[in-house]
Design a protein around this motif. Structure first.
Motif, mmCIF file in Angstrom:
data_model
loop_
_atom_site.group_PDB
_atom_site.id
_atom_site.type_symbol
_atom_site.label_atom_id
_atom_site.label_comp_id
_atom_site.label_asym_id
_atom_site.label_seq_id
_atom_site.Cartn_x
_atom_site.Cartn_y
_atom_site.Cartn_z
ATOM 1 N N ILE A 174 17.273 -35.272 2.930
ATOM 2 C CA ILE A 174 18.424 -34.520 2.412
ATOM 3 C C ILE A 174 17.990 -33.569 1.300
ATOM 4 O O ILE A 174 17.498 -33.988 0.259
ATOM 5 N N LYS A 175 18.190 -32.292 1.561
ATOM 6 C CA LYS A 175 17.764 -31.286 0.583
ATOM 7 C C LYS A 175 18.911 -30.827 -0.323
ATOM 8 O O LYS A 175 18.671 -30.365 -1.421
ATOM 9 N N SER A 176 20.126 -30.923 0.174
ATOM 10 C CA SER A 176 21.306 -30.577 -0.639
ATOM 11 C C SER A 176 22.479 -31.376 -0.102
ATOM 12 O O SER A 176 22.595 -31.563 1.104
ATOM 13 N N PHE A 177 23.324 -31.826 -0.994
ATOM 14 C CA PHE A 177 24.543 -32.510 -0.559
ATOM 15 C C PHE A 177 25.476 -32.483 -1.764
ATOM 16 O O PHE A 177 25.573 -33.433 -2.532
ATOM 17 N N GLN A 178 26.128 -31.341 -1.893
ATOM 18 C CA GLN A 178 26.900 -31.020 -3.084
ATOM 19 C C GLN A 178 27.754 -32.173 -3.617
ATOM 20 O O GLN A 178 27.704 -32.516 -4.783
ATOM 21 N N GLU A 179 28.519 -32.788 -2.717
ATOM 22 C CA GLU A 179 29.478 -33.797 -3.150
ATOM 23 C C GLU A 179 28.787 -35.115 -3.550
ATOM 24 O O GLU A 179 29.353 -35.922 -4.268
ATOM 25 N N ALA A 180 27.560 -35.310 -3.080
ATOM 26 C CA ALA A 180 26.894 -36.586 -3.321
ATOM 27 C C ALA A 180 25.906 -36.533 -4.478
ATOM 28 O O ALA A 180 25.674 -37.535 -5.145
ATOM 29 N N SER A 181 25.312 -35.374 -4.714
ATOM 30 C CA SER A 181 24.252 -35.310 -5.718
ATOM 31 C C SER A 181 24.110 -33.890 -6.263
ATOM 32 O O SER A 181 24.292 -32.919 -5.533
ATOM 33 N N SER A 182 23.734 -33.789 -7.527
ATOM 34 C CA SER A 182 23.556 -32.455 -8.110
ATOM 35 C C SER A 182 22.200 -31.877 -7.708
ATOM 36 O O SER A 182 21.945 -30.694 -7.835
ATOM 37 N N TYR A 183 21.329 -32.739 -7.166
ATOM 38 C CA TYR A 183 20.013 -32.256 -6.734
ATOM 39 C C TYR A 183 20.184 -31.296 -5.558
ATOM 40 O O TYR A 183 20.930 -31.558 -4.625
ATOM 41 N N SER A 184 19.496 -30.191 -5.642
ATOM 42 C CA SER A 184 19.586 -29.228 -4.554
ATOM 43 C C SER A 184 18.294 -28.442 -4.478
ATOM 44 O O SER A 184 17.770 -28.000 -5.494
ATOM 45 N N GLU A 185 17.778 -28.300 -3.265
ATOM 46 C CA GLU A 185 16.520 -27.589 -3.101
ATOM 47 C C GLU A 185 16.774 -26.418 -2.160
ATOM 48 O O GLU A 185 17.310 -26.600 -1.069
ATOM 49 N N ASN A 186 16.414 -25.242 -2.610
ATOM 50 C CA ASN A 186 16.606 -24.072 -1.763
ATOM 51 C C ASN A 186 15.393 -23.934 -0.854
ATOM 52 O O ASN A 186 14.345 -23.434 -1.263
ATOM 53 N N THR A 187 15.528 -24.413 0.353
ATOM 54 C CA THR A 187 14.357 -24.468 1.235
ATOM 55 C C THR A 187 14.780 -24.286 2.689
ATOM 56 O O THR A 187 15.965 -24.297 3.004
ATOM 57 N N LYS A 188 13.821 -24.188 3.567
ATOM 58 C CA LYS A 188 14.125 -24.097 5.008
ATOM 59 C C LYS A 188 14.681 -25.434 5.484
ATOM 60 O O LYS A 188 14.165 -26.488 5.124
ATOM 61 N N LEU A 189 15.716 -25.377 6.319
ATOM 62 C CA LEU A 189 16.356 -26.604 6.791
ATOM 63 C C LEU A 189 16.308 -26.687 8.302
ATOM 64 O O LEU A 189 16.254 -25.666 8.989
ATOM 65 N N ASP A 190 16.353 -27.907 8.810
ATOM 66 C CA ASP A 190 16.528 -28.067 10.249
ATOM 67 C C ASP A 190 18.011 -27.931 10.601
ATOM 68 O O ASP A 190 18.367 -27.278 11.560
ATOM 69 N N ILE A 191 18.839 -28.609 9.821
ATOM 70 C CA ILE A 191 20.275 -28.527 10.100
ATOM 71 C C ILE A 191 21.057 -28.293 8.805
ATOM 72 O O ILE A 191 20.864 -29.005 7.816
ATOM 73 N N ALA A 192 21.941 -27.311 8.846
ATOM 74 C CA ALA A 192 22.874 -27.107 7.731
ATOM 75 C C ALA A 192 24.268 -27.458 8.209
ATOM 76 O O ALA A 192 24.699 -27.028 9.280
ATOM 77 N N PHE A 193 24.950 -28.288 7.428
ATOM 78 C CA PHE A 193 26.347 -28.615 7.716
ATOM 79 C C PHE A 193 27.188 -27.835 6.709
ATOM 80 O O PHE A 193 26.938 -27.922 5.510
#
Ligand code: SF4
Ligand code: SF4
Ligand code: SF4
Ligand code: SF4
Lengths: 333, 270
Positions: free
Chosen positions: B43-62
């Motif tokens: 998990i590279k970003s999950f706004q509602e779950a964590s403030s951690y966020s990485e701006n990177t290439k993703l396999d899937i964006a929801f």
């Protein structure tokens, strides 16, 4: 063979039936809705009813049912339901419909799940209460010749019971204390009541040469007109006692190794029904699907139609599309 | 349909545009399986779950939420550029949902005036639309909010290299499979079920309520004219029916096109 059961013994009769399996019978659920439900309270029993929304096919081909447990290494395992069931109060049209389903699910390549439940179910017919949407006399299904174990014809304060199978005979043998032999006046009265019941089925569908007529009317404007007001919601198929199509889906567990294969009733009015691998859909439009449905219902397999004249598709269509009226519209010009 | 899984643990991100964040919440509501499920992903970003966020290439964006501002659009384009698969979750992301209720009925200036008392478009608002209006969408999970079960199955399908299986038939099918009384037939209630995407197991009719269409109209199969006719025949007036249809599906072409006609006699306005 005919026997006679006075209505005052009905509750007793049902308690004897429950020795043969869990008894399901029509129960009123809403103003127009009857449903075959497990009978836990005798007072709920409604043997005088027009039609159930969901036909008794739901006991053999379940609306939603698990088929196999899957495991990537071990293969699959069938999930078979062999519980004993008694269906009480099935109308002639629905018995004829089950006979049609039997041809599909039992002949040639028997469907294990259907067959198991069919073998474990006792069917007890009851004379019907026709309304203005019934046309079973047109489709030849106002009377059931086979496909039941017992058939109860209501005649005033009693039922004249017809025995249709060995299982039916076994039930009768258990009921000696509450059954009587029929007398000549019983039979006379029975004939009169039956003739009177048949007379109440007033809606007519002319099925003479219907297949040719449908073949020749592929371009009739009635199809487009009705497709314009149709939702493609599938209700007409899902409530039809002779519709037999299903869709299969696999559900995987989180380990991606174990899973479940299940099926649910499908409908040729839904757009994915005719979608095949590669993305081709051979009935992409509603008008094509509607035409197909009417053709399917009006085609003859062996000696009978795929419609038993129960009127459900008309009664439950949210767009008020009337099955008999559409066919009459097509025939007229 | 299938997709190619490049990483053993697919890199995913869960993002919000304009919406109530209810769809992210529904993912978090998968309590029983959440930890086990999310452990299968990176998990590279999950706004509602964590403030951690990485701006990177993703396999899937929801993505949940509609595109309702300039700002949303910029974020969306950036996500699309950086993701192999883009999955729209929830009606807002699919079609604009409640935010789009007044689209093409009042102007943005009128709406600004109504809400903020100024005519100027101070937030650079756009007509709310689904993300598919601007970028390519690979899969959709409908609902307002999405269904837990459906999300779970969608995640599993994606892990298995399949695309999520979403019903494209109406709620009526689920009513029948469950044997529920039809509230249109039985009680002339203004049910939208015949044109609404199934998948809720006909929750509302099962409780005796009419469907208000929270899972959105069915793509390419919405017979809005038939719905208008069906409800008219049962005594509802055009204005009521059209407002009801627009609640969740204001951006649907065939619902937009209905227009408001003269109210008929014997109308029922609930
Ligand atoms: S029930 Fe009526 S509206 Fe629904 S698919 Fe059948 S004909 Fe069309
Ligand atoms: S087509 Fe309609 S009338 Fe004929 S058997 Fe099916 S539901 Fe009954
Ligand atoms: S209650 Fe609504 S969704 Fe259910 S069958 Fe009737 S119209 Fe369709
Ligand atoms: S409003 Fe309609 S789509 Fe939404 S949960 Fe209720 S029945 Fe389902």
């Amino acid at each position: 063979m005919y026997k006679k059961l006075f209505k005052k013994h009905l509750e007793n009769f049902i308690s004897i039936l429950s020795k043969f399996g869990v008894v399901y019978a029509p129960v009123k659920k809403a103003s127009k809705l009857y449903d075959f439900t497990e009978l836990t309270d005798f007072k709920e029993l409604q043997l005088k009813y027009t039609r159930t929304m969901i036909p008794p096919k739901k006991f053999f081909l379940k609306p939603k049912e698990p088929l196999y447990l899957l495991n990537k290494d071990k293969g699959f395992k069938e999930i078979v339901d062999d519980s004993k069931t008694v269906l009480l109060g099935v109308h002639s049209c629905d018995i004829n419909a089950i006979n049609l389903l039997d041809r599909v699910y039992l002949n040639q390549f028997p469907d294990l799940f259907y067959k198991t439940r069919r073998d474990n179910t006792i069917i007890i017919g009851v004379s019907c209460e026709p309304d203005e949407n019934c046309f079973c006399t047109s489709t030849g299904s106002s009377h059931a010749l086979r496909g039941f174990d017992l058939f109860m014809h209501e005649v005033d304060d009693r039922y004249i019971i017809r025995v249709g199978s060995l299982k039916g005979f076994q039930i009768i043998s258990e009921c000696k204390n509450i059954l009587a032999d029929t007398s000549l006046p019983d039979i006379k009265e029975f004939k009169r009541v039956e003739a009177e019941r048949i007379k109440r089925i007033s809606l007519n569908l002319n099925v003479n040469g219907i297949q040719d007529i449908l073949d020749l009317s592929h371009d009739h404007s009635a199809w487009q007109e009705n497709a314009d007001i149709c939702f493609g919601c599938g209700t007409c198929n899902l409530v039809c006692p002779t519709c037999r199509c299903y869709d299969v889906v696999d559900y995987l567990k989180l380990d991606l190794k174990n899973g479940l294969r299940a099926r649910r009733w499908d409908s040729c009015m839904l757009r994915q029904h005719a979608l095949v691998a590669g993305g081709l859909n051979f009935r992409p439009t509603r008008v094509e699907r509607l035409y197909n449905r009417f053709n399917c219902k009006m085609s003859f397999s062996e000696d009978s139609l795929n419609c038993v004249g129960c009127g459900r598709c008309t009664v439950y269509c949210p767009a008020d599309i009337n099955f008999v009226e559409v066919l009459n519209q097509v025939r007229e010009d | 349909m299938t997709w190619i899984i490049k990483n053993e643990k697919p890199k995913i991100g869960v993002f919000s545009l304009t919406g109530c964040a209810g769809d992210q919440l529904m993912i978090l509501n998968l309590e029983d399986t959440l930890i086990e499920l999310l452990a299968k992903f990176d998990i590279k970003s999950f706004q509602e779950a964590s403030s951690y966020s990485e701006n990177t290439k993703l396999d899937i964006a929801f993505i949940e939420g509609s595109v309702s501002t300039d700002h949303d659009l910029k974020i969306l384009k950036n996500i699309r550029e950086n993701s192999s698969l883009l999955v729209a979750i929830g009606d807002c992301a699919i079609n604009g949902c409640v935010q789009a209720m007044r689209n093409n009925q009042t102007s943005i200036a009128e709406r600004m005036l109504d809400v903020y008392g100024v005519k100027d478009n101070v937030y650079n608002a756009l007509e709310p639309k689904g993300v598919g209006e601007y970028v390519k969408v690979d899969a959709e999970i409908p609902g307002c909010p999405i269904e837990k079960e459906e999300v779970f199955n969608a995640f599993i399908s994606l892990l298995n290299g399949d695309m999520p299986l979403i019903p494209d038939y109406p709620v009526c099918v689920e009513c029948k499979l469950n044997g529920y009384p039809c509230v249109i037939i039985e009680e002339s209630k203004p049910c939208l079920g015949p044109i609404i995407t199934a998948g809720c197991d006909a929750r509302c009719p099962g409780l005796g309520l009419d469907c208000i269409g929270c899972r959105g109209a069915i793509r390419g199969e919405t017979n809005a004219k038939a719905e208008l006719e069906t409800l008219r025949k049962r005594g509802y007036n055009d204005k009521y029916i059209i407002n009801r249809l627009r609640f969740f599906a204001g951006n649907f072409e065939d619902i937009k096109n209905l227009g408001v006609r003269e109210a008929s006699k014997g109308e029922r306005d609930e």
